[in-house]
Scaffold this active site. Structure first.
Site, PDB file in Angstrom:
ATOM      1  N   CYS A  97      -7.192  79.412  32.741  1.00 48.00           N
ATOM      2  CA  CYS A  97      -8.050  78.830  33.769  1.00 48.00           C
ATOM      3  C   CYS A  97      -7.177  78.441  34.967  1.00 48.00           C
ATOM      4  CB  CYS A  97      -8.725  77.589  33.179  1.00 48.00           C
ATOM      5  SG  CYS A  97      -9.507  76.522  34.394  1.00 48.00           S
ATOM      6  N   CYS A 107      -7.462  70.785  29.106  1.00 44.87           N
ATOM      7  CA  CYS A 107      -7.064  71.714  28.040  1.00 44.87           C
ATOM      8  C   CYS A 107      -5.566  71.576  27.814  1.00 44.87           C
ATOM      9  CB  CYS A 107      -7.409  73.146  28.423  1.00 44.87           C
ATOM     10  SG  CYS A 107      -9.178  73.458  28.556  1.00 44.87           S
ATOM     11  N   CYS A 180     -15.453  75.200  35.365  1.00 41.32           N
ATOM     12  CA  CYS A 180     -14.754  74.798  34.150  1.00 41.32           C
ATOM     13  C   CYS A 180     -15.005  75.872  33.092  1.00 41.32           C
ATOM     14  CB  CYS A 180     -15.245  73.440  33.667  1.00 41.32           C
ATOM     15  SG  CYS A 180     -14.434  72.971  32.127  1.00 41.32           S
ATOM     16  N   GLN A 264     -23.051  66.146  19.244  1.00 40.47           N
ATOM     17  CA  GLN A 264     -21.834  66.967  19.265  1.00 40.47           C
ATOM     18  C   GLN A 264     -21.695  67.613  20.644  1.00 40.47           C
ATOM     19  OE1 GLN A 264     -19.775  66.767  16.775  1.00 40.47           O
ATOM     20  NE2 GLN A 264     -21.107  65.866  15.227  1.00 40.47           N
ATOM     21  N   TYR A 306     -23.542  57.131   9.633  1.00 42.11           N
ATOM     22  CA  TYR A 306     -23.165  57.413  11.029  1.00 42.11           C
ATOM     23  C   TYR A 306     -24.009  58.614  11.486  1.00 42.11           C
ATOM     24  CZ  TYR A 306     -19.055  54.994   9.121  1.00 42.11           C
ATOM     25  OH  TYR A 306     -18.213  54.141   8.466  1.00 42.11           O
ATOM     26  N   GLU A 334     -27.174  54.145  11.106  1.00 42.11           N
ATOM     27  CA  GLU A 334     -26.610  54.283  12.451  1.00 42.11           C
ATOM     28  C   GLU A 334     -26.725  52.929  13.156  1.00 42.11           C
ATOM     29  OE1 GLU A 334     -25.203  56.792  14.583  1.00 42.11           O
ATOM     30  OE2 GLU A 334     -25.208  55.106  15.989  1.00 42.11           O
ATOM     31  N   ASP A 373     -20.041  60.784   8.884  1.00 44.64           N
ATOM     32  CA  ASP A 373     -19.463  61.387  10.096  1.00 44.64           C
ATOM     33  C   ASP A 373     -19.098  60.254  11.066  1.00 44.64           C
ATOM     34  OD1 ASP A 373     -18.793  62.960  12.249  1.00 44.64           O
ATOM     35  OD2 ASP A 373     -20.825  63.712  12.605  1.00 44.64           O
ATOM     36  N   CYS A 400     -13.142  63.429  13.134  1.00 37.07           N
ATOM     37  CA  CYS A 400     -12.717  64.021  14.407  1.00 37.07           C
ATOM     38  C   CYS A 400     -11.322  63.540  14.791  1.00 37.07           C
ATOM     39  CB  CYS A 400     -13.729  63.721  15.510  1.00 37.07           C
ATOM     40  SG  CYS A 400     -14.021  61.971  15.761  1.00 37.07           S
TER      41      CYS A 400
HETATM   42  C1  LIG Z   1     -19.211  61.224  15.407  1.00 36.20           C
HETATM   43  S1  LIG Z   1     -20.797  60.558  15.670  1.00 36.20           S
HETATM   44  C2  LIG Z   1     -21.727  61.472  14.494  1.00 36.20           C
HETATM   45  C3  LIG Z   1     -23.202  61.504  14.706  1.00 36.20           C
HETATM   46  C4  LIG Z   1     -23.997  62.558  13.893  1.00 36.20           C
HETATM   47  N1  LIG Z   1     -23.587  62.609  12.521  1.00 36.20           N
HETATM   48  C5  LIG Z   1     -23.926  63.922  14.531  1.00 36.20           C
HETATM   49  O1  LIG Z   1     -23.224  64.787  14.017  1.00 36.20           O
HETATM   50  O2  LIG Z   1     -24.562  64.126  15.574  1.00 36.20           O
HETATM   51  C6  LIG Z   1     -20.633  58.964  15.010  1.00 36.20           C
HETATM   52  C7  LIG Z   1     -21.872  58.112  15.083  1.00 36.20           C
HETATM   53  O3  LIG Z   1     -21.591  56.888  14.384  1.00 36.20           O
HETATM   54  C8  LIG Z   1     -22.122  55.788  15.102  1.00 36.20           C
HETATM   55  N2  LIG Z   1     -21.292  54.651  14.658  1.00 36.20           N
HETATM   56  C9  LIG Z   1     -20.045  54.326  15.055  1.00 36.20           C
HETATM   57  N3  LIG Z   1     -19.594  53.285  14.328  1.00 36.20           N
HETATM   58  C10 LIG Z   1     -20.568  52.961  13.457  1.00 36.20           C
HETATM   59  C11 LIG Z   1     -20.671  51.997  12.421  1.00 36.20           C
HETATM   60  N4  LIG Z   1     -19.684  51.162  12.172  1.00 36.20           N
HETATM   61  N5  LIG Z   1     -21.798  51.949  11.693  1.00 36.20           N
HETATM   62  C12 LIG Z   1     -22.831  52.815  11.933  1.00 36.20           C
HETATM   63  N6  LIG Z   1     -22.777  53.746  12.917  1.00 36.20           N
HETATM   64  C13 LIG Z   1     -21.659  53.835  13.657  1.00 36.20           C
HETATM   65  C14 LIG Z   1     -22.014  56.190  16.550  1.00 36.20           C
HETATM   66  O4  LIG Z   1     -22.960  55.491  17.318  1.00 36.20           O
HETATM   67  C15 LIG Z   1     -22.285  57.686  16.473  1.00 36.20           C
HETATM   68  O5  LIG Z   1     -23.659  57.950  16.614  1.00 36.20           O
END
Ligand SMILES: C[S@@+](CC[C@H](N)C(=O)[O-])C[C@H]1O[C@@H](n2cnc3c(N)ncnc32)[C@H](O)[C@@H]1O
Length: 445
Positions: A97, A107, A180, A264, A306, A334, A373, A400
């Site tokens: 790029c 990047c 981009c 995501q 999450y 969540e 997650d 992640c």
């Molecule tokens: C990486 S994202 C994953 C969301 C979903 N699994 C997806 O793939 O779209 C992490 C999520 O966890 C929530 N989160 C962060 N800390 C948390 C906690 N201590 N308890 C519950 N949710 C939490 C965030 O708001 C976010 O929506």
């Protein structure tokens, strides 16, 4: 392969360390040659000084011999930057790029070709699971191949003089972008043409399948110029209660995604994660929920911890979906209010209850499968305790961050969860960022 036109060109190497001009105070101005072994968390290369001390090197790729200049030194580890490539990796390439030459830091693996990036990330995960997770020989493999360009459906951008851009490497300076490479075309148009007034930051989000577009402008959306179809909302308006969203369609369902909710960063990546998680849970989910596979009273239960807008429970527990899980119930946990509202909307009609709570405070019931997650910081000890408290026989962790994945693997092992395999899904090509899905089986302690 020709080297990129930058100062990193091969040259003669004096055998002894030499003082470099312009040295960082306290480092002795030392310059010396090392061999980069592998990339580690943060995207720096791990190398060793002749006496064995670890030095973390910026700008070097696995296998390369590079001359470095020390930038900091401490008892355990030194840090250095590459000043000259002595023997380049066969994966070193010209930037993909034009903005790389402008200093854009979006990047940070721009000079490594995608195949070598993938290998480096698999090795980075293996290393993290070995050292931090204390798994002697972890099973790690690359997941489904994803597009390397035009894929990002969400981008957070800095704003400079009304234009969107990305920060320069290791700097607060903003490089304004007129294109981009990684942005989805629907989003790239907004990067190029959008004007954002006095804003500091903008989050652009598009639905790859629906064509809907949204701009969340911080702190306020005044003097913003964007195509008419784009929903524009200021962070101040969101705080005052305005709702704004787009929709995405993937994994067989339609998802409402509000401006304040997590989703995501790429639609094909969300689909790939669902596929990997589905593969890791299919044998249990396909058993049917009555009686529950682990025995006990009540229906078979999946906890989606999450859950964001409900991606995993929605995709896995849809009786009309490919998993076809029947007789299962879901509990989706969540803490973000916007995501909770979206999850309730997205999962209505499915046997899933959305619980608005931090996982750490969630009174977990007995469950058969957990999908977790978490954010970059990982589950941590309390998150692991809560989820292990379900007694689930199968747990799938989507991480992640390599370091937090490693720490969580070690904590889960203390609760009897044995790592079966880890799959690296390369959601973030051209950067050191890693997404890894790990599958665990519970064994008697
Ligand atoms: C990486 S994202 C994953 C969301 C979903 N699994 C997806 O793939 O779209 C992490 C999520 O966890 C929530 N989160 C962060 N800390 C948390 C906690 N201590 N308890 C519950 N949710 C939490 C965030 O708001 C976010 O929506």
């Amino acid at each position: 392969m020709a080297l990129p036109p930058d100062p990193l060109t091969p040259g003669d190497v004096p055998s002894a360390a030499v003082a470099a001009p312009g040295a960082v105070p306290g480092t002795g101005g030392e310059s010396f040659v090392v061999t980069a072994e592998r990339l580690v968390a943060g995207g720096v290369a791990l190398a060793r000084r002749p006496e064995g001390k670890v030095v973390l090197v910026e700008g070097a790729y696995p296998g390369e011999r590079v001359r470095v200049r020390l930038t900091s030194t401490s008892k355990g580890v030194d840090r250095a930057e590459t000043v000259e490539v002595v023997e380049a990796s066969p994966g070193r390439r010209a930037p993909h790029c034009a903005h790389v030459d402008d200093g854009c830091g979006g990047c940070d693996l721009a000079l490594l070709d995608p195949d070598h990036q993938r290998d480096a990330k698999v090795e980075m995960v293996r290393d993290g699971l070995r050292r931090l997770g204390r798994v002697p020989a972890p099973e790690v493999r690359a997941g489904p191949a994803l597009a390397e360009e035009a894929f990002r459906t969400t981008m957070r951008l800095a704003v400079t003089d009304g234009r969107a851009g990305l920060r320069a490497l290791a700097s607060h300076d903003v490089v304004a972008l007129d294109h981009c490479v990684v942005a989805h075309p629907l989003l790239d148009e907004l990067v190029a043409e959008g004007r954002f007034g006095e804003a500091d930051e903008v989050v652009l989000r598009v639905g790859a399948s629906t064509g809907e577009r949204l701009a969340l402008v911080r702190p306020t959306a005044t003097a913003v110029s964007l195509p008419d179809d784009v929903v524009v909302v200021g962070a101040d308006e969101l705080a005052a209660g305005r709702r704004a969203w787009i929709h995405e369609e993937l994994a067989g369902r339609r998802w409402r995604i509000s401006a304040g909710s997590f989703f995501q960063t790429r639609a094909d990546g969300a689909r790939a994660l669902v596929d990997v998680v589905r593969e890791m849970t299919a044998d249990v989910l396909s058993t049917g929920g009555d009686p529950a596979p682990g025995g006990g009273d009540g229906p078979a239960t999946l906890v989606d911890a999450y859950c964001g807008v409900g991606l995993f429970s929605g995709a896995l527990l849809d009786p009309a979906g490919p998993t076809g899980a029947s007789g299962w119930r879901g509990l989706a946990v969540e803490r973000n209010r916007s995501s909770v509202a979206d999850a309730r909307h997205n999962l209505s009609g499915l046997p899933v209850r959305v619980v608005g709570s931090a996982v750490e405070r969630f009174r977990a019931p007995r469950a058969d499968v957990v999908v977790a997650d978490p954010a970059r910081s990982g589950l941590g000890r309390r998150g692991v305790e809560v989820l292990a408290g379900t007694g689930a026989a199968r747990l799938v962790l989507v991480s992640c961050d390599v370091a937090s994945a490693g720490r969580d693997v070690a904590l889960l092992a203390e609760e009897g969860y044995r790592l079966v395999e880890a799959v690296v899904v390369d959601l973030f090509p051209h950067t050191h960022h890693v997404e890894v899905v790990s599958c665990f089986d519970r064994e008697p302690l």
